[in-house]
Design a protein around this motif. Structure first.
Motif, PDB file in Angstrom:
ATOM      1  N   THR A  86       6.859   3.292  -6.524  1.00 50.98           N
ATOM      2  CA  THR A  86       5.678   2.626  -5.983  1.00 50.98           C
ATOM      3  C   THR A  86       6.037   1.263  -5.394  1.00 50.98           C
ATOM      4  OG1 THR A  86       5.098   1.506  -8.045  1.00 50.98           O
ATOM      5  CG2 THR A  86       4.256   3.762  -7.733  1.00 50.98           C
ATOM      6  N   LYS A  87       5.185   0.808  -4.477  1.00 47.40           N
ATOM      7  CA  LYS A  87       5.413  -0.493  -3.847  1.00 47.40           C
ATOM      8  C   LYS A  87       5.346  -1.608  -4.891  1.00 47.40           C
ATOM      9  CE  LYS A  87       5.656   1.353   0.283  1.00 47.40           C
ATOM     10  NZ  LYS A  87       4.648   1.120   1.332  1.00 47.40           N
ATOM     11  N   ALA A  88       4.465  -1.472  -5.874  1.00 42.68           N
ATOM     12  CA  ALA A  88       4.363  -2.501  -6.912  1.00 42.68           C
ATOM     13  C   ALA A  88       5.666  -2.623  -7.694  1.00 42.68           C
ATOM     14  CB  ALA A  88       3.203  -2.190  -7.864  1.00 42.68           C
ATOM     15  N   VAL A  89       6.301  -1.499  -8.021  1.00 43.92           N
ATOM     16  CA  VAL A  89       7.573  -1.529  -8.729  1.00 43.92           C
ATOM     17  C   VAL A  89       8.660  -2.131  -7.839  1.00 43.92           C
ATOM     18  CG1 VAL A  89       9.411  -0.118  -9.728  1.00 43.92           C
ATOM     19  CG2 VAL A  89       7.022   0.357 -10.305  1.00 43.92           C
ATOM     20  N   ARG A  90       8.660  -1.762  -6.574  1.00 49.52           N
ATOM     21  CA  ARG A  90       9.673  -2.308  -5.657  1.00 49.52           C
ATOM     22  C   ARG A  90       9.563  -3.833  -5.570  1.00 49.52           C
ATOM     23  NH1 ARG A  90       9.158   1.797  -0.433  1.00 49.52           N
ATOM     24  NH2 ARG A  90       8.535   3.621  -1.664  1.00 49.52           N
ATOM     25  N   LEU A  91       8.322  -4.348  -5.652  1.00 50.84           N
ATOM     26  CA  LEU A  91       8.096  -5.790  -5.566  1.00 50.84           C
ATOM     27  C   LEU A  91       8.142  -6.462  -6.931  1.00 50.84           C
ATOM     28  CD1 LEU A  91       5.141  -5.805  -2.989  1.00 50.84           C
ATOM     29  CD2 LEU A  91       7.508  -6.508  -2.564  1.00 50.84           C
ATOM     30  N   SER A  92       8.417  -5.688  -7.997  1.00 52.24           N
ATOM     31  CA  SER A  92       8.389  -6.209  -9.367  1.00 52.24           C
ATOM     32  C   SER A  92       7.044  -6.878  -9.664  1.00 52.24           C
ATOM     33  CB  SER A  92       9.536  -7.195  -9.610  1.00 52.24           C
ATOM     34  OG  SER A  92      10.768  -6.516  -9.592  1.00 52.24           O
ATOM     35  N   GLN A  93       5.967  -6.257  -9.203  1.00 56.93           N
ATOM     36  CA  GLN A  93       4.609  -6.717  -9.484  1.00 56.93           C
ATOM     37  C   GLN A  93       4.179  -6.060 -10.795  1.00 56.93           C
ATOM     38  OE1 GLN A  93       2.860  -8.735  -7.109  1.00 56.93           O
ATOM     39  NE2 GLN A  93       1.355  -9.098  -8.713  1.00 56.93           N
ATOM     40  N   LEU A  94       4.360  -6.774 -11.881  1.00 56.50           N
ATOM     41  CA  LEU A  94       4.198  -6.203 -13.219  1.00 56.50           C
ATOM     42  C   LEU A  94       3.155  -7.006 -13.989  1.00 56.50           C
ATOM     43  CD1 LEU A  94       8.027  -5.779 -13.908  1.00 56.50           C
ATOM     44  CD2 LEU A  94       6.459  -4.072 -12.959  1.00 56.50           C
ATOM     45  N   ASP A  95       1.893  -6.806 -13.649  1.00 55.02           N
ATOM     46  CA  ASP A  95       0.809  -7.635 -14.170  1.00 55.02           C
ATOM     47  C   ASP A  95       0.346  -7.164 -15.549  1.00 55.02           C
ATOM     48  OD1 ASP A  95       0.469  -9.178 -11.675  1.00 55.02           O
ATOM     49  OD2 ASP A  95      -0.148  -7.248 -10.861  1.00 55.02           O
ATOM     50  N   PHE A  96       0.121  -8.129 -16.439  1.00 55.81           N
ATOM     51  CA  PHE A  96      -0.346  -7.844 -17.793  1.00 55.81           C
ATOM     52  C   PHE A  96      -1.259  -8.966 -18.234  1.00 55.81           C
ATOM     53  CE2 PHE A  96       0.096  -8.325 -22.426  1.00 55.81           C
ATOM     54  CZ  PHE A  96      -0.211  -7.039 -22.864  1.00 55.81           C
ATOM     55  N   ILE A  97      -2.568  -8.681 -18.335  1.00 55.87           N
ATOM     56  CA  ILE A  97      -3.532  -9.681 -18.806  1.00 55.87           C
ATOM     57  C   ILE A  97      -4.444  -9.021 -19.828  1.00 55.87           C
ATOM     58  CG2 ILE A  97      -5.352 -11.309 -18.216  1.00 55.87           C
ATOM     59  CD1 ILE A  97      -4.271 -11.500 -15.429  1.00 55.87           C
ATOM     60  N   ILE A 132       0.844  -1.200   0.000  1.00 56.61           N
ATOM     61  CA  ILE A 132       0.000   0.000   0.000  1.00 56.61           C
ATOM     62  C   ILE A 132       0.880   1.252   0.000  1.00 56.61           C
ATOM     63  CG2 ILE A 132      -1.699   1.326   1.297  1.00 56.61           C
ATOM     64  CD1 ILE A 132      -2.822  -1.175  -0.035  1.00 56.61           C
ATOM     65  N   ASP A 133       0.545   2.201  -0.873  1.00 60.07           N
ATOM     66  CA  ASP A 133       1.319   3.441  -0.981  1.00 60.07           C
ATOM     67  C   ASP A 133       0.703   4.609  -0.219  1.00 60.07           C
ATOM     68  OD1 ASP A 133       3.415   2.826  -3.238  1.00 60.07           O
ATOM     69  OD2 ASP A 133       1.521   2.039  -3.989  1.00 60.07           O
ATOM     70  N   PHE A 134      -0.626   4.609  -0.050  1.00 62.91           N
ATOM     71  CA  PHE A 134      -1.290   5.785   0.524  1.00 62.91           C
ATOM     72  C   PHE A 134      -2.496   5.327   1.328  1.00 62.91           C
ATOM     73  CE2 PHE A 134      -3.739   9.700   0.668  1.00 62.91           C
ATOM     74  CZ  PHE A 134      -2.765  10.684   0.750  1.00 62.91           C
ATOM     75  N   ASP A 135      -2.707   5.965   2.474  1.00 63.91           N
ATOM     76  CA  ASP A 135      -3.777   5.591   3.402  1.00 63.91           C
ATOM     77  C   ASP A 135      -4.889   6.637   3.378  1.00 63.91           C
ATOM     78  OD1 ASP A 135      -5.336   4.628   5.460  1.00 63.91           O
ATOM     79  OD2 ASP A 135      -3.965   5.271   7.059  1.00 63.91           O
ATOM     80  N   ALA A 136      -6.098   6.212   2.957  1.00 66.78           N
ATOM     81  CA  ALA A 136      -7.264   7.101   2.985  1.00 66.78           C
ATOM     82  C   ALA A 136      -8.080   6.924   4.253  1.00 66.78           C
ATOM     83  CB  ALA A 136      -8.147   6.846   1.761  1.00 66.78           C
ATOM     84  N   GLY A 137      -7.598   6.112   5.181  1.00 61.14           N
ATOM     85  CA  GLY A 137      -8.317   5.824   6.414  1.00 61.14           C
ATOM     86  C   GLY A 137      -8.671   7.029   7.272  1.00 61.14           C
ATOM     87  N   PRO A 138      -7.803   8.066   7.329  1.00 61.48           N
ATOM     88  CA  PRO A 138      -8.162   9.224   8.158  1.00 61.48           C
ATOM     89  C   PRO A 138      -9.507   9.858   7.788  1.00 61.48           C
ATOM     90  CG  PRO A 138      -5.831   9.302   7.604  1.00 61.48           C
ATOM     91  CD  PRO A 138      -6.416   8.159   6.833  1.00 61.48           C
ATOM     92  N   ILE A 139      -9.959   9.673   6.548  1.00 57.88           N
ATOM     93  CA  ILE A 139     -11.271  10.193   6.148  1.00 57.88           C
ATOM     94  C   ILE A 139     -12.369   9.480   6.930  1.00 57.88           C
ATOM     95  CG2 ILE A 139     -12.910  10.387   4.224  1.00 57.88           C
ATOM     96  CD1 ILE A 139     -10.465  10.560   2.359  1.00 57.88           C
ATOM     97  N   ILE A 140     -12.245   8.165   7.079  1.00 55.80           N
ATOM     98  CA  ILE A 140     -13.246   7.380   7.800  1.00 55.80           C
ATOM     99  C   ILE A 140     -13.282   7.780   9.273  1.00 55.80           C
ATOM    100  CG2 ILE A 140     -13.854   5.051   8.562  1.00 55.80           C
ATOM    101  CD1 ILE A 140     -14.460   5.550   5.643  1.00 55.80           C
ATOM    102  N   ARG A 141     -12.117   8.069   9.829  1.00 54.52           N
ATOM    103  CA  ARG A 141     -12.057   8.422  11.256  1.00 54.52           C
ATOM    104  C   ARG A 141     -12.419   9.883  11.514  1.00 54.52           C
ATOM    105  NH1 ARG A 141      -7.326   5.650  10.453  1.00 54.52           N
ATOM    106  NH2 ARG A 141      -6.039   7.512  10.756  1.00 54.52           N
ATOM    107  N   GLY A 142     -12.657  10.644  10.470  1.00 54.52           N
ATOM    108  CA  GLY A 142     -13.019  12.040  10.639  1.00 54.52           C
ATOM    109  C   GLY A 142     -11.853  12.921  11.032  1.00 54.52           C
ATOM    110  N   GLU A 143     -10.610  12.451  10.777  1.00 54.58           N
ATOM    111  CA  GLU A 143      -9.430  13.205  11.182  1.00 54.58           C
ATOM    112  C   GLU A 143      -9.032  14.260  10.152  1.00 54.58           C
ATOM    113  OE1 GLU A 143      -7.472   9.414  13.586  1.00 54.58           O
ATOM    114  OE2 GLU A 143      -6.437  10.288  11.869  1.00 54.58           O
ATOM    115  N   THR A 144      -9.516  14.111   8.931  1.00 55.31           N
ATOM    116  CA  THR A 144      -9.197  15.068   7.882  1.00 55.31           C
ATOM    117  C   THR A 144     -10.305  15.019   6.842  1.00 55.31           C
ATOM    118  OG1 THR A 144      -7.482  15.798   6.323  1.00 55.31           O
ATOM    119  CG2 THR A 144      -7.892  13.442   6.458  1.00 55.31           C
TER     120      THR A 144
END
Length: 545
Positions: free
Chosen positions: A526-537, A491-503
């Motif tokens: 990105t985390k996907a690049v760091r993990l070489s997660q290179l999906d193509f379907i 995961i690169d970014f956390d949108a959770g603070p929206i749910i908690r009403g913090e921002t």
């Protein structure tokens, strides 16, 4: 987003839209919980799990459930006020396409802070700008997948750039002990510092299907080869397959009429031997890397960014936090002259009338309507329906119907006008928000987004997915902080603070746009690049919900 209201009770529940007759539990609620809603009180007759929805009044069989201001289901069993929605008491239902939308003139968000901002990208001769600089190795048919894998291992070894070296060291240690692990060859200094890597595609198509399947594959591959993130390509062909070299060359010429891209073709049935084929292909790859390394990152306006937006492993919070957050980023980029591409047609079911109202002209609206209708008709012909889209994981997390999932998924597209509608593999040519006909399958859709020109992808998830792409960086945005913490390696970014009403969404959208700029500039990997997660379907034009 203008239609998201942040009214919360001490018990952490949320009404998304003023017209809704349900609320969302943001935390587990026990039976007997009293929830306040617009001056009234609702007592929960039973427990409601977090991310799930409960009704605000008594509901009879046939009543319509409204969320995000649109119909998301029809009641099949009586539900008492405060009762939770389940697959037993609710089925998929949507508004008719002729329903009147309350869409008003778009008010672009404030973007003063970004008006003079640039990103450091790779400028191509055709005027487009890439966020990465890769060399592509492409098979025209699945028969060449093995040779592509041979090339991948040979190139990684020659460059000292094996992405799985740490895991290989781990395996040696587990089997042979610490001394064997210590004998691993260290990575060599990068020989081509201005190149982000060589990307090797594999797929199961190219022969055995229809002529249309072969043409669609060549159009998709042409979209990748001509992508602004790609410096050039090496193509492997067997020779006798349906997807012929000339077919791919014609598709490339449509996108690159001036012939800017360097593409080398190798046909195994015309080669003296496999060894000669591999040697010639390796020579072309290394020559291509030398050429690609001559291009350096230079400042470019944000109008040259195209965000592909995607969701996968969605949960009950995705449509409340991560998806509207991404939509706010798209709106900001469009206001700055950039572009967004919203795909996954099965996950737009139920909000078609809202998207039609946002189309910039009648021709665009007609294209969207005709493509949606054709997709649904094809699904019905094989006994399928968009209502089958929610996965078991979606349902467990409160996305009971496809319409409920779709209403939240569409939030990724923000509120800006729809300037064009593209069929699968068609290149984006108009700046602004585009709709792209793809299936709901995460990787098939992401593959299509990049093939149509997205040079950066924002991927929202509530349950977690490692999805990446060989050509375009993929940023993963978590809908909740628990996921962001538990799967921090993907995961690169956390949108959770929206749910908690913090921002609020606006504040976090500025932060996410800044991360997009850093990613497009190569400052954030990105985390996907760091993990070489290179999906193509590739999508073999069947029913994929």
């Amino acid at each position: 987003m203008s239609d998201l209201i942040a009214t919360q009770t001490p018990h952490l529940t949320l009404r998304v839209h003023a017209l809704d007759n349900v609320r969302v539990a943001l935390t587990d609620l026990p039976a007997g919980t009293v929830v306040e809603d617009q001056g009234s009180q609702v007592t929960l007759p039973g427990p409601v799990r977090h991310k799930h929805k409960f009704v605000l009044g008594d509901m009879a069989v046939g009543d319509l459930v409204v969320m995000y201001g649109v119909t998301v289901g029809k009641v099949t069993q009586p539900i008492a006020a405060g009762g939770a929605l389940t697959t037993e008491n609710l089925v998929h239902s949507t508004d008719d396409l002729s329903a009147n939308s309350q869409q008003t003139a778009w008010q672009p968000p404030a973007v003063t802070a970004f008006e003079t901002t640039t990103f450091d990208g790779y400028h191509r001769p055709d005027g487009r700008v890439g966020t990465a600089n890769v060399w592509l190795v492409v098979p025209l048919v699945f028969c060449e997948n093995r040779n592509v894998e041979v090339l991948r291992q040979c190139v990684a070894d020659a460059l000292g750039d094996d992405p799985f070296q740490d895991y290989k060291r781990m395996a040696r240690q587990l089997l042979h002990g610490e001394s064997a692990a210590a004998s691993a060859i260290p990575s060599a200094e990068r020989l081509f510092p201005n190149v982000d890597g060589v990307r090797f595609l594999v797929h199961q198509l190219g022969c055995g299907g229809t002529d249309g399947d072969a043409e669609a594959l060549c159009q998709l591959l042409a979209g990748y080869i001509c992508h602004p993130n790609v410096a050039g390509a090496t193509v492997l062909s067997l020779g006798c397959q349906k997807a012929q070299i000339t077919m791919l060359q014609n598709a490339i010429a449509e996108r690159d009429p001036a012939g800017y891209k360097t593409v080398s073709y190798f046909e195994q049935q015309r080669s003296e031997s496999e060894e000669v084929l591999i040697r010639d292909a390796l020579t072309a790859i290394f020559d291509g890397l030398k050429q690609a390394n001559q291009v350096t990152r230079q400042p470019a306006p944000l109008s040259e960014l195209t965000l592909g937006v995607e969701c996968g492993g969605s949960d009950g919070f995705s449509g409340l936090s991560a998806n509207p957050l991404v939509g706010a980023v798209v709106d900001r980029l469009v206001a700055l002259g950039g572009s967004g591409i919203l795909s996954e047609f099965p996950e737009l079911c139920g909000v078609e009338h809202e998207l039609l109202a946002r189309c910039s002209d009648p021709n665009v609206a007609e294209r969207f309507s005709s493509l949606m209708t054709a997709y649904q008709r094809h699904a019905h012909a094989v006994g399928a329906d968009f209502s089958m889209n929610p996965s078991p994981g979606n349902v467990r997390d409160g996305l009971i119907t496809d319409a409920m999932k779709s209403a939240g998924a569409a939030k990724k597209g923000g509120d800006s006008p729809v300037v064009d509608v593209l069929d699968y593999t068609e290149p984006m040519t108009r700046k602004g928000l585009n709709l792209l006909c793809t299936p709901g399958n995460d990787v098939e859709s992401t593959t299509g987004l990049v093939g149509s020109g997205a040079n950066l992808v924002l991927f929202t998830t509530g349950l977690g997915t490692p999805t990446g792409n060989p050509v375009a960086p993929v940023l993963k945005i978590a809908s909740n902080s628990e996921l962001a913490s538990r799967m921090s390696d993907v995961i690169d970014f956390d949108a959770g603070p929206i749910i908690r009403g913090e921002t609020d969404i606006a504040t976090l959208a500025d932060e996410l746009l800044t991360m997009c700029i850093d990613t497009a500039s190569g400052r954030y990997v990105t985390k996907a690049v760091r993990l070489s997660q290179l999906d193509f379907i590739p999508w073999k034009r069947g029913v994929s919900l």
